[in-house]
Scaffold this active site. Structure first.
Site, short mmCIF file in Angstrom:
data_model
loop_
_atom_site.label_atom_id
_atom_site.label_comp_id
_atom_site.label_asym_id
_atom_site.label_seq_id
_atom_site.Cartn_x
_atom_site.Cartn_y
_atom_site.Cartn_z
N LYS A 22 0.84 -1.21 0.00
CA LYS A 22 0.00 0.00 0.00
C LYS A 22 0.87 1.25 0.00
CE LYS A 22 -1.74 1.70 3.98
NZ LYS A 22 -1.53 3.14 4.20
N ASN A 23 1.85 1.32 0.90
CA ASN A 23 2.60 2.57 1.08
C ASN A 23 3.60 2.84 -0.04
OD1 ASN A 23 1.07 3.04 3.29
ND2 ASN A 23 2.63 2.45 4.79
N ARG A 93 -5.36 9.69 3.41
CA ARG A 93 -4.29 10.41 4.08
C ARG A 93 -3.18 10.80 3.13
NH1 ARG A 93 -4.20 12.92 7.61
NH2 ARG A 93 -5.88 11.78 8.52
N CYS A 117 -4.91 13.47 12.77
CA CYS A 117 -5.58 12.18 12.63
C CYS A 117 -5.37 11.36 13.90
CB CYS A 117 -5.02 11.41 11.45
SG CYS A 117 -3.39 10.78 11.84
N ARG A 122 0.07 14.85 12.55
CA ARG A 122 0.45 14.66 11.14
C ARG A 122 0.97 15.98 10.53
NH1 ARG A 122 -1.43 9.45 9.68
NH2 ARG A 122 0.15 9.41 8.06
N PRO A 123 1.99 16.58 11.12
CA PRO A 123 2.53 17.84 10.58
C PRO A 123 3.12 17.64 9.18
CG PRO A 123 4.03 16.90 12.17
CD PRO A 123 2.79 16.07 12.24
N ILE A 124 3.26 18.72 8.43
CA ILE A 124 3.90 18.63 7.11
C ILE A 124 5.02 19.66 7.00
CG2 ILE A 124 1.90 17.67 5.88
CD1 ILE A 124 1.37 20.54 4.86
N ASP A 318 3.97 0.46 12.11
CA ASP A 318 2.73 -0.05 11.52
C ASP A 318 2.46 -1.51 11.90
OD1 ASP A 318 3.03 1.82 8.40
OD2 ASP A 318 2.43 2.38 10.44
N ILE A 340 7.43 6.66 17.13
CA ILE A 340 7.10 7.46 15.94
C ILE A 340 5.89 8.36 16.16
CG2 ILE A 340 6.53 7.37 13.47
CD1 ILE A 340 9.27 6.17 14.04
N ARG A 411 -9.10 -0.13 3.93
CA ARG A 411 -8.21 0.81 3.23
C ARG A 411 -6.88 0.16 2.89
NH1 ARG A 411 -6.50 5.21 6.79
NH2 ARG A 411 -4.96 5.34 5.14
C1 EPZ Z 1 4.06 6.97 6.60
O1 EPZ Z 1 3.32 8.03 7.18
C2 EPZ Z 1 3.09 5.82 6.48
N1 EPZ Z 1 2.00 6.19 5.57
C3 EPZ Z 1 2.54 5.45 7.85
O2 EPZ Z 1 1.75 4.26 7.66
C4 EPZ Z 1 3.70 5.09 8.78
O3 EPZ Z 1 3.19 4.89 10.08
C5 EPZ Z 1 4.73 6.23 8.80
O4 EPZ Z 1 5.15 6.57 7.46
C6 EPZ Z 1 5.98 5.85 9.58
O5 EPZ Z 1 6.57 4.72 8.98
C7 EPZ Z 1 2.23 6.09 4.24
O6 EPZ Z 1 3.30 5.71 3.80
C8 EPZ Z 1 1.08 6.46 3.34
P1 EPZ Z 1 6.29 10.17 8.68
P2 EPZ Z 1 3.96 9.53 7.18
O7 EPZ Z 1 6.31 11.44 7.90
O8 EPZ Z 1 4.77 9.73 5.97
C9 EPZ Z 1 6.85 13.47 12.06
C10 EPZ Z 1 -0.13 2.92 7.70
O9 EPZ Z 1 -0.65 2.34 8.67
N2 EPZ Z 1 6.76 14.46 10.96
O10 EPZ Z 1 7.37 9.18 8.45
O11 EPZ Z 1 2.85 10.49 7.47
C11 EPZ Z 1 5.51 12.79 12.32
O12 EPZ Z 1 4.71 13.55 13.20
C12 EPZ Z 1 0.34 4.34 7.87
O13 EPZ Z 1 0.08 2.39 6.58
C13 EPZ Z 1 7.05 15.78 11.25
O14 EPZ Z 1 7.33 16.15 12.38
O15 EPZ Z 1 4.90 9.43 8.46
C14 EPZ Z 1 5.93 11.47 12.91
O16 EPZ Z 1 6.16 11.63 14.31
C15 EPZ Z 1 -0.04 4.91 9.22
N3 EPZ Z 1 7.00 16.69 10.23
C16 EPZ Z 1 7.28 11.17 12.24
O17 EPZ Z 1 7.70 12.41 11.66
C17 EPZ Z 1 6.69 16.34 8.94
O18 EPZ Z 1 6.68 17.21 8.05
C18 EPZ Z 1 7.20 10.14 11.13
O19 EPZ Z 1 6.20 10.55 10.23
C19 EPZ Z 1 6.39 14.99 8.69
C20 EPZ Z 1 6.44 14.06 9.71
#
Ligand code: EPZ
Length: 432
Positions: A22-23, A93, A117, A122-124, A318, A340, A411
């Site tokens: 999926k990811n 998402r 969420c 979920r910051p960007i 995950d 995480i 999903r």
């Molecule tokens: C991806 O989410 C996955 N989703 C998530 O899987 C997975 O849990 C996560 O990576 C960690 O492996 C997809 O790939 C679609 P991150 P993502 O950015 O990209 C912080 C599932 O169940 N962060 O790696 O949103 C954030 O808050 C889903 O399949 C910032 O601070 O995760 C978190 O603590 C759930 N600023 C950490 O980084 C940012 O701009 C990791 O988040 C982005 C993230």
């Protein structure tokens, strides 16, 4: 109300085939926008997040042709807008990957943000840091107050644009899968060299890099914490097959351990499962690795152990809820530290309805005191992986379990009811 009914206590046996990741798919499908010619993507999982990604591509104007339920052809040459459809984006998402893809191809992107969420804020900010480093202007960001499912897309969107994208070096303060993906997408056609430092190393990052290179991009270092992207002026057609889903595989492996079964899990890359295999063996599972399959057995009682979720190659967040179910039945006390997400123990409350004894401290650490058996109950899926954990708990429990809010599960898990029935599980989808 659609729900699953599971009569537990049956040891799973037989063989299960794992679907595409999926990811990886939700990153590769938007990436097809970057090509100047049609692309063919194979082994995509037949799940809602993929369906929505394809509908977003069609709404943008791309030609999307479904060859079969696992193969699609995408022709981005007819793209007619840089604005992602709100109604579709609200349902998924990972729609934010269209930011990097549209910016990378057309220099402009408008994408609704679903806001916070179940897992946390979920910051960007790291995505935005990357886009700005490449020379993009951020026209609009969502207000800080956006919450889960905030349908107010009048405010809740990101707009970015760039006259020209120039390669740059970007250090990610936190390892972020999403930011790594989005910066790769935005930089493959930028002028010059982009270096992502402290990049995510997940298998789906490597899969995306391989897809981009198949289209003629120049991405190196994926899978390490330094990824280099040398911009190219154009990308050509490609045919690419998505890697197997290591989290789906891990979920089925945990279900076999929970029910003391014996199953051949096929179409996997064992190396992607290393941290999961190691932990399940520590709990008492017997796991035999083959080229593209693993045989999972578990005869004796489960042993307690401690887990800390970390970025790849650490233990994947995950897989945390699914493993929590196993620890709730292990002999002794176990601890899971969630490294995480700030809020990934929502499932504990549901598991407690089935007799589990778990205490959660400051949302990031849970202590499990094993019980001899879980008892069937009515529970709900609080998110995708928590829902999968409830399925595992129902399969192991004595008696009948009903799982509600199963749309979360659908999903990310293709044909989960049918795959489990083929392994001997007594599970049924109820449409009431
Ligand atoms: C991806 O989410 C996955 N989703 C998530 O899987 C997975 O849990 C996560 O990576 C960690 O492996 C997809 O790939 C679609 P991150 P993502 O950015 O990209 C912080 C599932 O169940 N962060 O790696 O949103 C954030 O808050 C889903 O399949 C910032 O601070 O995760 C978190 O603590 C759930 N600023 C950490 O980084 C940012 O701009 C990791 O988040 C982005 C993230």
């Amino acid at each position: 109300m659609r729900k699953y009914r599971i009569n537990g206590g049956i040891a799973l046996s037989g063989a299960v085939d794992i679907s595409g990741a999926k990811n990886a798919a939700v990153a590769i499908l938007p990436a097809a926008i970057l090509s100047d010619e049609p692309c063919r993507i194979e082994n995509i999982p037949n799940i809602k997040d993929v369906t929505i990604s394809l509908e977003i591509l069609e709404a943008l104007g791309a030609q999307v042709t479904r060859i079969d339920s696992h193969t699609v052809e995408i022709d981005p040459r007819t793209l007619k807008t840089y604005k992602v459809d709100c109604a579709l984006a609200r349902r998924m998402r990972a729609s934010y990957y269209f930011l990097g893809a549209l910016l990378g191809k057309h220099g402009h992107a408008w994408v609704p943000m679903p806001g916070g969420c179940y897992l946390g804020a979920r910051p960007i900010n790291l995505h935005i840091k990357g886009f700005r480093a490449l020379g993009a202007d951020v026209v609009h960001l969502p207000p800080e107050t956006c919450e889960e499912g905030d349908g107010n897309f009048a405010e809740n969107y990101v707009e970015i644009e760039a006259e020209r994208l120039l390669g740059n070096s970007i250090y990610l303060d936190t390892v972020s899968v999403g930011a790594t993906v989005n910066i790769m997408l935005a930089s493959v056609r930028a002028r010059g060299l982009t270096v992502i430092e402290n990049a995510a190393k997940e298998p789906h990052i490597v899969d995306l890099a391989n897809f981009l290179n198949t289209m003629g991009a120049d991405v190196s270092g994926a899978g390490t914490d330094v990824i280099k992207i040398r911009g190219v002026p154009s990308l050509h057609s490609a045919t690419y097959s998505v890697i197997p889903d290591q989290i789906e595989a891990g979920t089925y492996m945990a279900a076999v351990v929970a029910t003391h079964g014996d199953v051949l899990v096929r179409n996997v890359i064992p190396k992607h499962l290393e941290s999961i295999t190691t932990k399940l063996e520590e709990m008492g599972a017997l796991i035999e690795e083959m080229d593209d399959a693993v045989r999972v057995r578990c005869a004796g009682p489960l042993r307690a152990c401690h887990i800390k979720t970390m970025p790849h190659p650490g233990f994947p967040t995950d897989m945390q809820p699914q493993t929590g179910v196993l620890l709730s039945m292990a002999e002794g006390a176990s601890v899971i530290s969630e490294g995480i997400w700030e809020n990934r123990f929502c499932y504990v409350e549901e598991l407690a309805r089935m007799g589990a004894q778990v205490t959660v401290e400051d949302k990031t650490k849970a202590t499990f005191t094993g019980v001899p058996a879980l008892q069937g109950a009515t529970v709900r899926a609080t998110d995708l992986r928590a829902g999968a954990a409830m399925v595992i708990a129902g399969l192991a429990a004595e008696g009948t379990t009903y799982i509600e809010d199963i749309h979360y599960i659908e999903r990310g898990y293709e044909d989960i009811v049918e795959k489990l029935r083929r392994l001997g599980a007594d599970i049924e989808l109820l449409e009431e």
